[in-house]
Enzyme design. Structure first.
Site, PDB file in Angstrom:
ATOM      1  N   GLU A  67     126.209  62.851 -26.115  1.00  0.00           N
ATOM      2  CA  GLU A  67     125.554  62.662 -27.412  1.00  0.00           C
ATOM      3  C   GLU A  67     124.293  63.506 -27.499  1.00  0.00           C
ATOM      4  O   GLU A  67     123.500  63.563 -26.565  1.00  0.00           O
ATOM      5  CB  GLU A  67     125.191  61.189 -27.616  1.00  0.00           C
ATOM      6  CG  GLU A  67     124.487  60.941 -28.959  1.00  0.00           C
ATOM      7  CD  GLU A  67     124.062  59.501 -29.146  1.00  0.00           C
ATOM      8  OE1 GLU A  67     124.954  58.652 -29.325  1.00  0.00           O
ATOM      9  OE2 GLU A  67     122.839  59.227 -29.094  1.00  0.00           O
TER      10      GLU A  67
ATOM     11  N   THR B  83     123.972  62.606 -33.629  1.00  0.00           N
ATOM     12  CA  THR B  83     123.484  61.458 -34.389  1.00  0.00           C
ATOM     13  C   THR B  83     123.073  61.878 -35.796  1.00  0.00           C
ATOM     14  O   THR B  83     123.019  63.062 -36.126  1.00  0.00           O
ATOM     15  CB  THR B  83     122.309  60.767 -33.679  1.00  0.00           C
ATOM     16  OG1 THR B  83     121.201  61.683 -33.617  1.00  0.00           O
ATOM     17  CG2 THR B  83     122.687  60.349 -32.268  1.00  0.00           C
TER      18      THR B  83
ATOM     19  N   ALA C 169     119.613  58.569 -42.147  1.00  0.00           N
ATOM     20  CA  ALA C 169     120.102  57.998 -43.401  1.00  0.00           C
ATOM     21  C   ALA C 169     119.901  58.935 -44.588  1.00  0.00           C
ATOM     22  O   ALA C 169     120.674  58.916 -45.537  1.00  0.00           O
ATOM     23  CB  ALA C 169     119.405  56.670 -43.664  1.00  0.00           C
TER      24      ALA C 169
ATOM     25  N   HIS D  26     124.840  42.659 -30.094  1.00  0.00           N
ATOM     26  CA  HIS D  26     124.051  43.316 -31.136  1.00  0.00           C
ATOM     27  C   HIS D  26     122.871  42.422 -31.508  1.00  0.00           C
ATOM     28  O   HIS D  26     123.016  41.198 -31.623  1.00  0.00           O
ATOM     29  CB  HIS D  26     124.926  43.566 -32.368  1.00  0.00           C
ATOM     30  CG  HIS D  26     124.279  44.445 -33.391  1.00  0.00           C
ATOM     31  ND1 HIS D  26     123.308  43.983 -34.260  1.00  0.00           N
ATOM     32  CD2 HIS D  26     124.457  45.758 -33.689  1.00  0.00           C
ATOM     33  CE1 HIS D  26     122.914  44.976 -35.046  1.00  0.00           C
ATOM     34  NE2 HIS D  26     123.592  46.063 -34.718  1.00  0.00           N
TER      35      HIS D  26
ATOM     36  N   ALA E 115     123.551  39.932 -34.272  1.00  0.00           N
ATOM     37  CA  ALA E 115     124.740  39.079 -34.207  1.00  0.00           C
ATOM     38  C   ALA E 115     124.357  37.614 -34.037  1.00  0.00           C
ATOM     39  O   ALA E 115     123.380  37.285 -33.359  1.00  0.00           O
ATOM     40  CB  ALA E 115     125.629  39.519 -33.044  1.00  0.00           C
TER      41      ALA E 115
ATOM     42  N   ASP F 196     129.940  38.683 -32.337  1.00  0.00           N
ATOM     43  CA  ASP F 196     129.808  40.133 -32.152  1.00  0.00           C
ATOM     44  C   ASP F 196     131.136  40.740 -31.712  1.00  0.00           C
ATOM     45  O   ASP F 196     131.543  41.809 -32.179  1.00  0.00           O
ATOM     46  CB  ASP F 196     128.722  40.402 -31.112  1.00  0.00           C
ATOM     47  CG  ASP F 196     128.192  41.829 -31.170  1.00  0.00           C
ATOM     48  OD1 ASP F 196     128.238  42.437 -32.257  1.00  0.00           O
ATOM     49  OD2 ASP F 196     127.731  42.321 -30.133  1.00  0.00           O
TER      50      ASP F 196
ATOM     51  N   LYS G 159     136.666  46.006 -36.497  1.00  0.00           N
ATOM     52  CA  LYS G 159     136.548  47.469 -36.598  1.00  0.00           C
ATOM     53  C   LYS G 159     137.789  48.154 -36.029  1.00  0.00           C
ATOM     54  O   LYS G 159     138.265  49.156 -36.580  1.00  0.00           O
ATOM     55  CB  LYS G 159     135.276  47.947 -35.883  1.00  0.00           C
ATOM     56  CG  LYS G 159     133.992  47.534 -36.598  1.00  0.00           C
ATOM     57  CD  LYS G 159     132.748  48.167 -35.989  1.00  0.00           C
ATOM     58  CE  LYS G 159     132.284  47.474 -34.739  1.00  0.00           C
ATOM     59  NZ  LYS G 159     130.953  47.968 -34.281  1.00  0.00           N
TER      60      LYS G 159
ATOM     61  N   GLN H  74     126.736  50.538 -26.295  1.00  0.00           N
ATOM     62  CA  GLN H  74     125.305  50.743 -26.152  1.00  0.00           C
ATOM     63  C   GLN H  74     125.010  50.968 -24.669  1.00  0.00           C
ATOM     64  O   GLN H  74     125.757  50.499 -23.801  1.00  0.00           O
ATOM     65  CB  GLN H  74     124.574  49.499 -26.664  1.00  0.00           C
ATOM     66  CG  GLN H  74     123.073  49.526 -26.552  1.00  0.00           C
ATOM     67  CD  GLN H  74     122.464  50.636 -27.385  1.00  0.00           C
ATOM     68  OE1 GLN H  74     122.313  51.749 -26.892  1.00  0.00           O
ATOM     69  NE2 GLN H  74     122.143  50.348 -28.639  1.00  0.00           N
TER      70      GLN H  74
ATOM     71  N   ARG I  18     118.887  66.756 -23.243  1.00  0.00           N
ATOM     72  CA  ARG I  18     118.565  67.375 -21.958  1.00  0.00           C
ATOM     73  C   ARG I  18     119.838  67.436 -21.116  1.00  0.00           C
ATOM     74  O   ARG I  18     120.614  66.487 -21.093  1.00  0.00           O
ATOM     75  CB  ARG I  18     117.482  66.585 -21.217  1.00  0.00           C
ATOM     76  CG  ARG I  18     116.149  66.570 -21.965  1.00  0.00           C
ATOM     77  CD  ARG I  18     115.110  65.729 -21.233  1.00  0.00           C
ATOM     78  NE  ARG I  18     113.845  65.728 -21.934  1.00  0.00           N
ATOM     79  CZ  ARG I  18     112.910  66.653 -21.839  1.00  0.00           C
ATOM     80  NH1 ARG I  18     113.099  67.684 -21.024  1.00  0.00           N
ATOM     81  NH2 ARG I  18     111.790  66.578 -22.522  1.00  0.00           N
TER      82      ARG I  18
END
Length: 292
Positions: free
Chosen positions: A26, A57, A60, A154, A157, A163, A170, A181, A277
């Site tokens: 990521e 990422t 908004a 979460h 939640a 959760d 989903k 996470q 990095r």
């Protein structure tokens, strides 16, 4: 327990994998020219490890979205890697989201990380959850869709079970890949994975790995993510505020221990939060046997 034998067993299990490991990375949009250089240096270094995909990422506002889109397209054009933009339901209407998704598809982007997103203070719009976004993406094109999971629950939640049920929704909506996470309690992840199986979630639960090079920054991140920082981890970084080199060694050691145990438990996919990095992630992948 014979710890020497256990360490040997962990090391041998890694050597037995012989390249049977998948990694993904990521990145986030840089905020200045120096960070831009660091981002692309990292992408090109990690490109040599042939990741399954890389994700970028997403903020908004429309400016952040455009930057994410630009980076993803450039990654695909310059490296040929599969690049997956993050997409959230915050601050965009369903029609706008459909157009964004269509633009990605037309640009050759086939994977998206679908998230609800963090609602800013004073946000009053009707929530557009990750489940809703997955359904919307499925209506646009046949994307590979990744969603988030939370081994330590979460922060919003109502309960761990609620959760988990939300994660199942989903998946049922059409997601086919789960990224967790970051965490530091490996046993907690393994129990979470077992509970996913018991609930009928049959996709890979890919652990998110964060090599911690800045402990103060980690504290801030943990406050908003509900990630528990073990006392042993805090002690590892004591007295290292002004010693980046040693912090890097500590970070690599902790992450390598985690991936050794996880791989022994059958995990073959790892998602690294690189913070733009490459050094530590590259070293950890080398230990896993993921090499150019």
């Amino acid at each position: 327990m014979n710890y020497a034998k256990e360490i040997n067993a962990l090391n041998n299990s890694l050597s037995d994998l012989k390249g049977d490991i998948n990694v993904s990375f990521e990145f986030f949009p840089p905020k200045n020219e120096q960070m831009e250089t660091m981002l692309w240096d990292s992408i090109h270094r990690l490109q040599t490890l042939h990741p399954k995909f890389v994700s970028v990422t997403y903020g908004a506002n429309s400016g952040e979205r455009d930057r994410t889109h630009g980076i993803v397209k450039r990654i695909k054009q310059e490296t040929g890697l599969e690049a997956a933009p993050h997409l959230t339901g915050i601050d965009a209407s369903p029609d706008e989201l459909r157009q964004i998704a269509k633009d990605y598809w037309d640009s050759g982007i086939r994977r998206i990380v679908a998230l609800r997103g963090d609602e800013p203070a004073g946000y009053e719009k009707k929530p557009f959850y990750a489940e809703d976004l997955v359904k919307l993406l499925r209506s646009v094109a046949d994307f590979d869709i990744s969603v988030a999971a939370y081994p330590e629950v979460h922060p919003e939640a109502k309960s761990a079970q609620a959760d988990l049920i939300n994660l199942k929704r989903k998946i049922d909506a059409g997601a086919n890949h789960v990224i967790t996470q970051f965490f530091f309690d490996v046993e907690r992840y393994l129990r979470f994975r077992d509970r996913c199986v018991m609930l009928g979630i049959d996709v890979e639960i890919v652990p998110g790995i964060l090599p911690v090079t800045n402990f103060k920054q980690l504290g801030k991140m943990a406050q908003v993510t509900n990630v528990k920082i073990p006392s042993w981890l805090s002690q590892m970084y004591e007295g290292l505020d002004d010693d980046q080199g040693t912090r890097n060694l500590v970070a690599a050691s902790i992450a390598i221990d985690m991936v050794k145990v996880l791989s022994r438990e059958g995990v073959k996919d790892f998602h690294f939060y690189t913070l733009n990095r490459s050094e530590l992630t590259y070293a950890i992948c080398h230990i896993l046997g993921v090499r150019p």
